[in-house]
Design a protein around this motif. Structure first.
Motif, short mmCIF file in Angstrom:
data_model
loop_
_atom_site.label_atom_id
_atom_site.label_comp_id
_atom_site.label_asym_id
_atom_site.label_seq_id
_atom_site.Cartn_x
_atom_site.Cartn_y
_atom_site.Cartn_z
N ARG A 70 5.20 -9.92 28.66
CA ARG A 70 4.64 -10.62 29.80
C ARG A 70 3.65 -11.70 29.37
NH1 ARG A 70 0.70 -7.60 34.17
NH2 ARG A 70 0.22 -9.51 35.29
N ASP A 71 2.92 -11.42 28.31
CA ASP A 71 1.91 -12.36 27.84
C ASP A 71 1.58 -12.08 26.37
OD1 ASP A 71 0.37 -10.03 27.96
OD2 ASP A 71 -0.45 -10.55 29.92
N VAL A 72 0.71 -12.90 25.82
CA VAL A 72 0.36 -12.76 24.40
C VAL A 72 -0.32 -11.42 24.14
CG1 VAL A 72 -0.98 -13.75 22.49
CG2 VAL A 72 0.25 -15.25 24.05
N THR A 113 14.27 -1.57 16.93
CA THR A 113 14.14 -2.41 15.74
C THR A 113 15.16 -2.05 14.67
OG1 THR A 113 12.55 -0.90 14.74
CG2 THR A 113 11.66 -2.63 16.14
N ALA A 114 16.10 -1.16 15.00
CA ALA A 114 17.10 -0.71 14.04
C ALA A 114 16.42 -0.21 12.76
CB ALA A 114 18.12 -1.81 13.74
N ARG A 115 15.37 0.58 12.97
CA ARG A 115 14.61 1.22 11.88
C ARG A 115 13.92 0.24 10.94
NH1 ARG A 115 19.04 3.68 12.99
NH2 ARG A 115 20.21 2.49 11.45
N ARG A 116 13.74 -1.00 11.39
CA ARG A 116 13.00 -1.95 10.56
C ARG A 116 11.50 -1.77 10.78
NH1 ARG A 116 16.17 -6.14 8.80
NH2 ARG A 116 18.26 -5.37 9.12
N SER A 117 10.72 -2.34 9.86
CA SER A 117 9.26 -2.29 10.04
C SER A 117 8.79 -3.47 10.87
CB SER A 117 8.58 -2.31 8.67
OG SER A 117 8.92 -3.52 8.03
N THR A 118 9.72 -4.33 11.28
CA THR A 118 9.36 -5.52 12.05
C THR A 118 9.93 -5.46 13.46
OG1 THR A 118 11.33 -6.62 11.21
CG2 THR A 118 9.28 -7.01 10.01
N VAL A 119 9.33 -6.26 14.34
CA VAL A 119 9.83 -6.36 15.72
C VAL A 119 9.90 -7.83 16.11
CG1 VAL A 119 7.51 -6.07 16.75
CG2 VAL A 119 9.54 -5.52 18.10
N ALA A 120 10.90 -8.17 16.91
CA ALA A 120 11.09 -9.54 17.39
C ALA A 120 10.53 -9.64 18.81
CB ALA A 120 12.57 -9.90 17.37
N LEU A 121 9.60 -10.58 19.02
CA LEU A 121 8.90 -10.68 20.31
C LEU A 121 9.12 -12.05 20.94
CD1 LEU A 121 5.48 -9.18 19.14
CD2 LEU A 121 7.27 -8.00 20.46
N ARG A 122 9.30 -12.05 22.27
CA ARG A 122 9.46 -13.34 22.94
C ARG A 122 8.95 -13.25 24.36
NH1 ARG A 122 12.82 -17.09 25.70
NH2 ARG A 122 14.73 -16.25 26.62
N MET A 123 8.24 -14.29 24.80
CA MET A 123 7.78 -14.40 26.19
C MET A 123 8.64 -15.47 26.87
SD MET A 123 4.03 -15.45 27.58
CE MET A 123 3.77 -15.78 29.31
N PRO A 124 9.57 -15.05 27.74
CA PRO A 124 10.49 -16.01 28.36
C PRO A 124 9.81 -16.84 29.44
CG PRO A 124 10.91 -13.82 29.22
CD PRO A 124 9.82 -13.67 28.20
N ARG A 125 10.43 -17.99 29.79
CA ARG A 125 9.79 -18.87 30.75
C ARG A 125 10.55 -18.98 32.07
NH1 ARG A 125 10.13 -24.20 27.55
NH2 ARG A 125 12.21 -24.65 28.24
N HIS A 126 11.72 -18.35 32.18
CA HIS A 126 12.45 -18.39 33.45
C HIS A 126 11.63 -17.65 34.52
CE1 HIS A 126 15.58 -17.89 36.45
NE2 HIS A 126 16.39 -18.65 35.73
#
Ligand code: TXA
Ligand code: MG
Length: 330
Positions: A70-72, A113-126
């Motif tokens: 939703r936000d940063v 995260t498919a067991r990764r130590s990282t996560v992909a984050l995005r705040m959409p604008r629609h």
């Protein structure tokens, strides 16, 4: 279909958004528009709900999902150790089609995260995606709402075609404004690496970051073993028809087109030509719908003149190269 609900793309109806938010809170699946493509959403911290996404899409469990925030502040709560570039990038490009890969906080389920130590984050604008995130007050895990390996959906009709009643609710806000997916930028590497070119161009990122690299093209075998960067399978975003690329400058492409068209027709093939009217932005907007329409008409071969790599052209070239089974980026 009874699970499709119309929603105003500019000022989404409150009752529709609240209904969708309830479905997500209860562990259900909601397909919703973003500025890039339609996403298939579930409560990101509910592992069982997230597993339903993989089942609905027939998506292999080694391919991790993007978490929509939703936000940063929500992004910070899901990340550990934010790199210094995070601040400037989110200020400049969020909300918008930029996905940032960062070290994840413990509470983010391994399913996401498919067991990764990282996560992909995005705040959409629609506006529909923003309203949904504001109403549900939860992070939403959402890949594109297509069957695995198919072109991403840019309209609710495409979602119905691919997923039908595997989804609890589909929010139909008409065609998505951009038509190709977000740029995935890995901030755990120095300099940051573009894992997937998309809605925010390489040039725009370089204006903020200085140097960025293009992620290496990684073999399907490595990806299948979960060893390489995900989402980089070469045969991806593809129609059923065979894709044939036309390279070179505009005149060369025109000559090649004429020649190949004649040759393929003489062989009895049903040939279609990817229509590129105007700039790369308009090509991006129509690309996946064109693939789907040409498949529906029974095309054997789609001839695709490659656009220039400027701006969103890099993302379009990447998808065309992948659809042709040649890997992306160049
Ligand atoms: O525009 C978009 O990004 C759309 C809308 C719905 O937001 N979503 C989308 O999701 O395209 P999906 O799952 O189809 O693509 C996500 C990409 C995949 O290539 C995936 O492998 C990559 O992001 N990805 C996700 N988590 C990652 C991670 N931790 N590290 C590296 N790549 C990751
Ligand atoms: Mg996808």
């Amino acid at each position: 279909m009874k699970n499709v609900v119309q929603v105003d793309p500019k000022s989404p109806q409150k009752n529709v958004i609240e209904r969708a938010a309830r479905v997500l809170q209860e562990g259900g699946l909601v397909a919703f528009p973003t500025e890039t493509v339609y996403g298939l959403g579930a409560h990101a911290l509910d592992a069982a709900a997230v597993r339903r996404i993989f089942a609905a899409k027939d998506r292999p469990d080694w391919d991790p999902l993007i978490v929509h925030v939703r936000d940063v502040g929500m992004a910070r709560s899901l990340a550990r150790e934010l790199p210094s570039a995070f601040e400037g990038l989110t200020q400049r490009f969020w909300p918008g089609p930029l996905t940032l890969v960062v070290q994840k906080m413990e509470g983010v389920p391994d399913e996401v995260t498919a067991r990764r130590s990282t996560v992909a984050l995005r705040m959409p604008r629609h506006p529909v995606a923003s309203a949904l995130l504001a109403a549900v007050r939860l992070p939403i895990a959402a890949p594109s709402a297509n069957r695995f390996g198919r072109p991403s959906p840019t309209s609710a009709k495409h979602v119905v075609e691919d997923l039908g009643d595997r989804v609890d609710l589909i929010l139909d806000a008409g065609p998505t404004p951009m038509g190709v997916e977000s740029t995935v930028l890995d901030l755990t590497q120095t300099p940051p690496a573009i894992l997937r070119p998309g809605g925010i161009s390489r040039e725009e990122l370089e204006r903020v970051l200085g140097r960025v690299t293009l992620g290496a093209n990684i073999s399907d075998e490595l990806v299948a073993q979960g060893l390489a960067a995900p989402g980089m399978t070469t045969k991806h975003y593809a129609p059923r028809a065979r894709i044939e690329l036309l390279e070179g400058d505009v005149e060369t492409q025109a000559l090649l087109l004429k020649k190949r068209l004649a040759e393929l027709v003489a062989l009895g093939k049903k040939v279609e030509v990817l229509i590129h009217q105007g700039d790369n932005d308009s090509l991006a907007r129509t690309l996946y719908a064109q693939f789907r329409e040409m498949d529906a008409r029974g095309a054997d071969v789609i001839l695709c003149p490659l656009p220039s790599a400027e701006g969103i052209g890099l993302a379009v070239r990447d998808r065309l190269l992948r659809a042709a089974g040649k890997g992306g980026h160049s």
